[in-house]
Design a protein around this motif. Structure first.
Motif, PDB file in Angstrom:
ATOM      1  N   UNK A 133      -3.755 -13.104   2.508  1.00 50.48           N
ATOM      2  CA  UNK A 133      -2.455 -12.602   2.291  1.00 50.48           C
ATOM      3  C   UNK A 133      -2.600 -11.921   0.976  1.00 50.48           C
ATOM      4  N   UNK A 134      -3.429 -12.071  -0.063  1.00 52.10           N
ATOM      5  CA  UNK A 134      -3.530 -11.209  -1.214  1.00 52.10           C
ATOM      6  C   UNK A 134      -3.792  -9.950  -1.147  1.00 52.10           C
ATOM      7  N   UNK A 135      -4.686  -9.744  -0.060  1.00 52.43           N
ATOM      8  CA  UNK A 135      -5.088  -8.257   0.209  1.00 52.43           C
ATOM      9  C   UNK A 135      -4.059  -7.626   1.046  1.00 52.43           C
ATOM     10  N   UNK A 136      -3.230  -8.236   1.825  1.00 52.22           N
ATOM     11  CA  UNK A 136      -2.240  -7.635   2.644  1.00 52.22           C
ATOM     12  C   UNK A 136      -1.036  -7.344   1.687  1.00 52.22           C
ATOM     13  N   UNK A 137      -0.979  -7.765   0.682  1.00 53.12           N
ATOM     14  CA  UNK A 137       0.358  -7.499  -0.214  1.00 53.12           C
ATOM     15  C   UNK A 137      -0.099  -6.281  -0.856  1.00 53.12           C
ATOM     16  N   UNK A 138      -1.428  -6.052  -1.104  1.00 50.27           N
ATOM     17  CA  UNK A 138      -1.459  -4.667  -1.745  1.00 50.27           C
ATOM     18  C   UNK A 138      -1.885  -3.562  -0.869  1.00 50.27           C
TER      19      UNK A 138
END
Length: 1724
Positions: free
Chosen positions: A1362-1367
């Motif tokens: 999710x963290x990667x997806x947000x960036x």
């Protein structure tokens, strides 16, 4: 009449403004009450504040016409610390008495017409007290204009000379006046400011005021009463506000407010008495910065007896460090630095004698000496180095630190110059380099603000340059240039120019790297004299005779001078005719990178480059990475006024395929300043020698001699200069070069000689082994003051406002390592013996690091401190205590260590902010408040994982959906607590490893104000703590030790069985293979895994049948609800906070300015507009996230004919169906056949252990005293069959009951796919991840697909995803990729890369809810391919497909030259037509390096126009290949070769002759010839890539310079292909040779005249002519350059003139002979 005149005079007097300047009458004393309040706080009033209040009585008397006396009586200082208004000011009586003592004597000042002049004070009066008096006198500064009531001017004050606006309100009726004035402290002509530690921060004076993060203003209100005797000041009120916003946030600012009030109480008759002591002039009203010791931003330290205090503080420091109290040790370290700054040389010397023999004290002592930076500490260090009191490592550490921190002044520069001649420094090369570079940096800091730098400071550097030039010492030349570059003074320009051939002919013989260093030395000079450097570097860039890398470096320096538009356009225009494509490519890419920049300080340069690149065609934009480039990544936030640039300068050399010079730098921008943070450069030459066979005696072969003789026959021919292998590097920190190194063969041999006394590598290995065998034991400590930066401005109260930053770090390590080698090292040791040895290692290593930073905003003096203090610290601490046994022969490794016995903090980071108040008289009673309101901190117990303590599961998290969600979910381990205006956040993650007896915890704590604003400053000010803790776990039995054993080779299986049976196996018994196999399978629980896999596979097949139309992904779990197309779309919309029906939005985003140039999309897939929306029907299979503005069958059919790239379908290579290129947008499409193969291959329950023994076994176990061991085991299997490769790994617990297992499988499927899977959990079924790499087609283009699929993963992986997806969307937008929100398989990510041309590719990256794509992306290197060619389905071709990419890349680096009929293709890819004269050998390609390894000549046979003959000379071989009677003939050294192939030479370097297809091939890789193919009609030559730039002949130089392809043997650039070919004809003996052509200079046949004067012209290059006695039968017209001289000149063609170096005056066409008829016979 008299009455009228009298009335006019009275009216004139009445209309004139009264004098409003305050007047103090003689004989009177004016009594005032004075109060000043200084407060530090935030706009949020609920946060803590700190402040001071000074109240006193002020008396002023006039003693002469302009002189006045000022007496400050009864000063009372009060401190405030806490929350206003709850906490009030607290009196500080002792400090008030101290201030009253220094204010006991009156001050004298000059005061005329409202302006304060010179100020006089007692000589022993502290500067602080004088500045307090300035604060009072500043209230009297007033400028009145009698003719204006509103006006502006630059007015002098305590802050300097700043812009001031006046407004006067005159109440003449009551004879009162109010004067208001306001100052803008950001608009000052001459501001009083002091910066320390910021010498390398460059301000931008032209930047806008709004970009400044410190803004201040002062408003003043004066009440004046006047009468006929003059005006008197009744009251004055000043308000000063400083707003400090580190991140330029309007709401994120700290505020400093000052209020001053001066009120008239009355007057008294007796004037002030004259002072009893003599007063001395102390300057003007402008604030005076103290020349005495400046208090560091650390707690106050009362300095009475420095030597005794140093002794005590050092002892406390070391004691704290030994106890592990590193934080207290660092605080004492900063105090030691403060004390060293006031200590005398004798005191330092006595202290050194006291601690010199105590090893724990030496590193702290020496590092503090360096950080003090005082004159005496610098002199002390120089004496110790001169007296040999420091070892070589201490010198290496202290020298760079000392030169960095020392305060540059005349005295310290004198000491620094004595370092240059110190014998101890001269002996060690690296120390000498550090000292010279450091001296240059000191000169730079000292002369930074001076218009002219004293010549005597630069003289040592100039002398070094002169001496190095006279000796021809290249290393000293480089050192002198780099030191002058660090100094950056324009006075060094003349010395630097002597090293550049453009300005000094003698410099042409210097090495190329000296020219580069000379250009780089001008970089810092450009900051003082940009116009001069711009002029010089432009000349260097335009000088085409220089090496390309010199010119490219000149381009870098030129752009750093920020040239204007005319200069940039002139440079761009020159690139249109630039002969060197390396230089043109570099300059163009540099301008393109600058044009795309967003940095405000480079705005004008960016605009100029944007205009200039439009003058250039797209030719330079299409050049490959074989040419030099500039890569830039930059970003700038206009909101926060901060940014950074990362540049990489790639400078290719003609003699290498890869960059020979690489410079990378990072520059930061903040507010209106810029700073070069770090720069690293690597330079190499001749490294290709290391890639081939060495020690071949080329000079002893006949080919070498033949080429030497051949070179003499060519007019002006020169072999390339020799290139010895060299690698050099330098590093710059903050723009200053601190070290560089040149590594060549000589340097390596010198190092080896100094270590072992031998230049052979075997004694070096032996020496290293012997040193290791002796063991390592010691304690190392390295404390360093990382930074000390301070920005100080005065307040109107006379106290300094400081923004200070101070950071220190310490790295420590303690090691005791004992190594025993068996058998021991013998006298006849050989490195190969290490493979038969046994090694026992006992190690106890304890590394530790700590960093502490203090930032302060507030009042900081040596008497008191008041303001905010920010503390941030980081610590890391670990212990590695283990025993290891390495048995190389048995391939066994065993490591044993102790378990966790106590809680250990592995790493921690903390930050906190306080409002502080300290004063010197009460050092031990400081006042410190946290800036947030008080409140109770909630307690929390450890939240530990409960997913099975004996198995490595994920972190404990609440259940989350399988589809990656953008939302945030809070687990039970997170606690929020609000109390009394404070917010607490506490999170703890723990994981137990009971089998190993330990637990790991990550703890996060933070607290801030409940009303805190959402700004970076407030986030920085919150109290924060994060730490990683390792602590023991209670178990049933005590763990004795933890053991890791790795066994490779045939004994791997027996090791697992041995561990499982706890050593019960009988010694010496060898179990049969079948028994071992069965036992191993049982121990690992393979049967259970295979049974579970079969059940899962059957269940998956059933689910796929039931949900054939559902879009579930490959690894969809049965419990997951399957989404229909409409429900999936609705869910996706709702997840983003949108209504299901809200689909009318733009579905694609593309950054117009970030796309890569113009795309020439010649194909249908790439040619479609990336912004076109998908037209679809209204069925449930349409893309619900796209636009719906398309309708009708016509539009739909058009889209299907020309679909966007994201709708194309990847077709694996093994699928025969060529249809269905359009990817159905519907989520009803089931898994393709390839996916089914993928699933079947991954889940196939094949156990390699049934056929193969394991190759590796690893066991990690905890050994108990009274219990069976527990732990994990891992086994690795491989199967390397010729047509199939597979690897399997199984992991499980070594205890029986546990069913947790780990299974990994990777294999090559059908030779076209690489597939892998990772499963773990209960019988490897809880979590699964699979990946696949496949080759195939993507819209008829060769492509590769990478696929990642998951069924269920731990929560920590989902959180990371999710963290990667947000960036990801933002990063894709910045990189210029297009985006489209559309549903894809929910558990799958796919990346497809299609090769659309040798230089471009398409990329499509599909995620569950987002598709990112781009077309025509440029590739760094061309990849040979044949788009559109059908991909073979044979296994062999598929297997080759995987290696084809690597092989084709390697092949593309090699040079290929072809001769076929009259068409020649050179190594650089240039094609031209050339008809060879018959029977004349041409040099097709030869080695032009000094080694002269080979020669290839070709000639056209007389029998047929398309038949050619080849002569190859390699080593002592002469190979002739020709056609006779329709057959290919081969001669070796004049002897007909036998027909049996292959033929191999018996020399040291191999040569192979063989038959291939219809011709012959010759391979001599050791000589640089990879392959020569000859079939009578066609000749192909392929040379190794390390021959780049070292060839010459008709095939070219293989240097990628296609604009300079027609180079003749002399280096002259021929005008056409014919004259180029003629220049490489080999002349033969006129009588015996078959070729009757020779090269001759010719005279122009056309009469020429210049300026009415007759001229005769001679060709600068020879032209083909028939030999004497022969006549031409065929001629061809060629263009030749001519050099002209007056007609009466004595110059003639007799004697074969050398005109190749003469100027070319005119170009004319002449006839060249190509065939001759000879009648005369040669004499016998």
């Amino acid at each position: 009449m008299k009455g009228l005149i009298l009335a006019l005079v009275l009216a004139l007097v009445e209309g004139q403004k009264q004098d409003l300047e305050p007047v103090f009458h003689m004989g009177k004393t004016y009594l005032y009450s004075y109060e000043s309040i200084i407060m530090h706080g935030f706009p949020d009033r609920s946060m803590a504040t700190a402040g001071l209040r000074l109240a006193s009585k002020v008396e002023i008397s006039r003693v002469s016409l302009s002189e006045h006396l000022l007496q400050i009586r009864s000063p009372k200082l009060e401190e405030h610390n806490g929350f206003w208004p709850t906490d009030s000011f607290t009196p500080s009586s002792r400090l008030s008495e101290t201030i009253a003592a220094c204010l006991s004597q009156p001050f004298k000042f000059e005061y005329t017409e409202g302006r304060v002049g010179s100020i006089f004070a007692p000589e022993d009066c502290p500067v602080l007290c004088t500045n307090l008096a300035r604060g009072v006198l500043n209230m009297l500064q007033i400028t009145i204009k009698k003719t204006q009531n509103v006006y502006e001017l630059q007015e002098a004050g305590i802050e300097g000379i700043c812009q001031t606006r006046y407004v006067i309100q005159d109440d003449s009726t009551n004879k009162r006046a109010t004067v208001s004035k306001s100052k803008d402290l950001t608009d000052c002509q001459d501001k009083a400011v002091r910066n320390l530690g910021m010498a390398y921060v460059r301000p931008c004076p032209t930047c806008a005021l709004k970009a400044r993060n410190i803004k201040g203003t002062v408003t003043s209100t004066y009440k004046i009463r006047y009468d006929d005797s003059g005006a008197s000041l009744t009251s004055a009120m000043l308000d000063q506000v400083y707003q400090i916003s580190p991140f330029n946030e309007p709401n994120g600012a700290a505020v400093m407010e000052v209020r001053q009030e001066l009120s008239l109480v009355g007057t008294k008759r007796p004037p002030l008495s004259e002072p009893t002591v003599q007063l001395h002039k102390q300057g003007s009203l402008r604030y005076h910065f103290s020349g005495e010791l400046l208090q560091m931003p650390i707690p106050l330290l009362r300095i009475k007896n420095p030597d005794l205090q140093l002794t005590e503080t050092l002892r406390q420091l070391v004691e704290n460090n030994e106890k592990g109290a590193t934080k207290e040790a660092i605080a004492k370290f900063l105090q030691v630095i403060q004390l060293f700054r006031v200590a005398t040389l004798d005191q330092i010397e006595s202290l050194w004698l006291q601690f010199v023999k105590e090893l724990p004290y030496r590193p702290w002592f020496l590092s503090a000496i360096c950080a003090a930076g005082a004159t005496d500490t610098f002199r002390f260090l120089k004496q110790k180095i001169h007296d040999k009191k420091l070892n070589i490592w201490e010198e290496a550490v202290t020298l760079p630190l000392a030169f960095h921190f020392v305060t540059p002044n005349i005295k310290t520069l004198e000491i620094a110059s004595s370092f240059l001649t110190c014998p101890q420094i001269q002996k060690v090369l690296m120390h000498r380099i550090i000292v010279y570079l450091g001296y240059g940096s000191m000169v730079n800091k000292y002369c930074a603000h001076a218009l002219l730098c004293p010549n005597e400071l630069l003289q040592p550097l100039h002398d070094l340059a002169t001496e190095a030039t006279s000796r021809g010492d290249a290393k000293d030349m480089s050192l002198a240039l780099k030191a002058m570059g660090n100094a950056g003074e324009p006075a060094s320009i003349k010395r630097i120019l002597k090293f550049l051939p453009t300005f000094s002919a003698a410099a042409a013989s210097l090495p190329n790297r000296i020219h580069v260093d000379a250009v780089l030395a001008l970089r810092k000079i450009a900051r003082k004299d940009p116009a001069k450097v711009r002029e010089l570097t432009l000349q260097v860039f335009m000088d085409s005779t220089l090496a390309p890398n010199v010119r490219m470096v000149a381009c870098v320096v030129l752009f750093e001078t920020k040239p204007a538009l005319p200069t940039v356009t002139a440079l761009a225009t020159s690139l249109l005719t630039e002969p060197s494509l390396q230089v043109a490519s570099f300059a163009y890419s540099h301008m393109k990178a600058l044009a795309a920049g967003r940095i405000p300080q480079l705005h004008k340069l960016s605009a100029a480059c944007n205009v200039a690149i439009k003058l250039l065609g797209p030719r330079l934009d299409r050049l490959s990475y074989r040419y030099s480039k500039v890569i830039q990544i930059s970003d700038y936030s206009f909101q926060y006024q901060a940014g950074a640039i990362w540049r990489v300068y790639l400078m290719n050399s003609p003699s290498t395929m890869f960059p020979s010079d690489i410079i990378t730098k990072v520059r930061g921008y903040y507010a209106n300043t810029a700073m070069d943070i770090i720069e690293v450069a690597f330079r190499s030459q001749g490294l290709t020698k290391l890639l081939r066979k060495q020690n071949i005696p080329f000079a002893d072969y006949d080919t070498y001699k033949t080429l030497k003789e051949l070179g003499k026959s060519f007019l002006g021919w020169k072999e390339l200069p020799p290139e010895d292998p060299l690698v050099s590097a330098y590093i710059k920190v903050f723009g200053q070069e601190i070290a560089f190194a040149d590594i060549d063969k000589e340097a390596i041999q010198q190092t080896m000689m100094s270590l072992t006394g031998s230049s052979d590598w075997q004694p070096v290995v032996k020496k290293v082994v012997e040193e290791v065998q002796r063991g390592i034991s010691g304690r190392w400590t390295l404390p360093v003051l990382v930074a000390e930066m301070r920005h100080i401005v005065p307040t109107v109260a006379g106290l300094p406002l400081e923004l200070g930053l101070c950071g220190a770090t310490v790295a420590q390590a303690a090691a005791d390592v004992d190594v025993k080698l068996s058998p021991p090292v013998s006298d006849n040791f050989k490195p190969s013996q290490l493979w038969e040895s046994k090694t026992d290692i006992h190690a106890d290593i304890r590394p530790k690091a700590y960093f502490h930073m203090i930032a302060m905003m507030g009042i900081n003096t040596q008497y008191f401190q008041s303001g905010f203090e920010y503390h941030a610290e980081f610590s890391a601490n670990t212990t590695m205590k283990f025993d290891a046994r390495i048995n190389m022969k048995e391939k066994n490794l065993k490591i044993e260590t102790l378990p966790c016995h106590q809680e250990v903090e592995l790493a921690a980071a903390r930050s906190e902010v306080y409002a502080i108040s300290r004063n010197m008289e009460e050092v031990d009673s400081e006042k410190k408040y946290q800036i947030f309101p008080k409140g109770e901190i909630p307690s929390i117990s450890d939240q530990e994982s409960t997913e099975g303590s004996s198995k490595p599961g994920g972190w404990k998290q609440s259940s989350m959906p399988n589809v990656i969600s953008k939302g945030y979910q809070k687990g039970p381990e997170e606690i929020h607590h609000n109390n009394a205006g404070r917010r607490f956040h506490i999170r703890r993650f723990c994981k137990k490893f009971e089998s190993l007896g330990c637990s790991t915890c990550l703890s996060l704590k933070s607290q801030n104000s409940a009303s805190l604003r959402n700004t970076y400053l407030h986030e920085l000010y919150e109290e924060f703590e994060a730490k990683i803790i390792l602590k023991p776990v209670r178990t049933d039995a005590d763990i004795d030790k933890i053991q890791l054993e790795v066994q490779a080779g045939p004994k791997a299986a027996s090791k697992i069985i041995e561990v499982s049976s706890s050593g019960s196996k009988e010694e010496g018994e060898a179990a049969p293979y079948e028994d071992i196999q069965a036992k191993l399978k049982k121990i690992l629980g393979i049967e259970e895994v295979l049974m579970a896999a079969n059940k899962t596979r059957r269940r998956t097949k059933r689910i796929n049948r039931e949900y054939n139309t559902e879009h579930t992904g490959l690894w969809a779990e049965p419990s997951t609800p399957h989404l229909s197309s409409s429900s999936s779309s609705s869910a996706a919309s709702s997840a983003d906070g949108r209504e299901p029906g809200d689909h009318h939005r733009k579905d694609e985003r593309r950054q117009s300015g970030q796309k890569r140039g113009s795309r020439s999309g010649s194909r249908s897939s790439s040619g479609s507009s990336a912004g076109s929306a998908a037209c679809s029907s209204s069925s449930s299979q349409e893309d619900h996230s796209g636009d719906r503005h398309c309708s009708g069958d016509r539009e739909y059919s058009n889209q299907q004919a020309n679909p966007p790239v994201y709708q194309l379908l990847f077709k694996p290579a093994d699928e025969q169906d060529t249809g269905g290129e359009i990817l159905n947008i519907s989520i009803s499409s089931s898994s393709s056949a390839s996916d089914e193969d993928f699933s079947r291959a991954i889940s196939q329950p094949e156990f390699l252990g049934d056929r193969k023994p394991p190759i590796l076994a690893a066991v990690l176990r905890a050994i108990y005293r009274n219990k069976q061991p527990t732990g994990f085991q891992l086994v690795l299997y491989t199967d390397t069959q010729p047509k199939r490769w597979r690897i399997q790994m199984f992991g499980s617990s070594i205890t029986g009951p546990s069913r947790w297992k780990l299974c990994a499988d990777a294999s090559v499927i059908n030779y076209r796919k690489i597939s892998g899977s990772l499963k773990w959990g209960k019988n490897c079924q809880d979590y699964q991840i699979a990946t696949q790499i496949a080759t195939g087609q993507f819209a008829a283009y060769p492509a590769m697909q990478m696929k990642l699929e998951w069924l269920k993963v731990p929560s920590i992986i989902r959180t990371t995803a999710r963290w990667f997806y947000s960036f990801l969307p933002g990063a894709a937008y910045l990189l210029g990729f297009s985006q489209r929100q559309q549903l894809s398989p929910s558990h799958q990510a796919t990346l497809v890369m299609a090769l659309t041309s040798p230089r471009t590719c398409d990329v499509v990256f599909k995620l569950p809810e987002l598709t990112i794509y781009d077309t025509a992306i440029s590739l760094p290197l061309p990849v040979p391919s044949h788009p559109g060619t059908a991909i073979s389905a044979s296994p062999s071709s598929g297997w080759k497909g995987f290696s084809q990419a690597t092989l084709s890349l390697i092949e593309s680096l090699k040079g290929h030259c072809t001769v076929f009929q009259n068409k020649i293709t050179t190594f650089n890819g240039v094609e031209f037509n050339y008809s060879m004269p018959v029977k004349c050998y041409h040099v097709l390609v030869q080695d032009c390096s000094p080694e002269l390894k080979f020669l290839v000549m070709v000639k056209r046979l007389e029998e047929a126009a398309d038949l050619i003959a080849v002569n190859v000379r390699v080593a002592s071989h002469e190979i002739d290949m020709y056609v006779s009677n329709g057959l290919i003939q081969l001669k070796i050294n004049g002897v007909q070769a036998p027909k049996d192939f292959p033929y191999t030479s018996n020399t040291a370097a191999s040569m192979l002759l063989s038959s291939e297809k219809k011709g012959l091939t010759l391979k001599a890789p050791d000589y640089g010839i990879d392959k020569i193919y000859y079939d009578g009609h066609r000749l192909e030559i392929q040379v190794a890539f390390w021959m780049a730039g070292k060839t010459c002949g008709i095939c070219g130089k293989y240097d990628a310079e296609i604009e300079r392809e027609y180079q003749t043997p002399s280096g002259y650039l021929a005008k056409d292909a014919v004259s180029f070919g003629h220049s490489w004809i080999v002349s033969e003996d006129p009588c015996t040779g078959a070729c009757k052509l020779q090269h001759k200079l010719v005279k122009s046949e056309k009469p020429l005249s210049f300026e009415k004067a007759a001229e005769k012209c001679f060709s600068v290059e020879p032209v083909l002519r028939c030999v004497k006695g022969c006549s031409a039968t065929q001629t061809v017209s060629v263009s030749v350059g001519f050099h002209c001289v007056p007609a009466d000149s004595a110059l003639s063609l007799d004697g074969q003139l050398r005109l190749d170096q003469k100027s070319e005056d005119v170009v004319s066409s002449v006839s060249a002979h190509t065939a001759c008829s000879c009648q005369q016979q040669c004499p016998a």
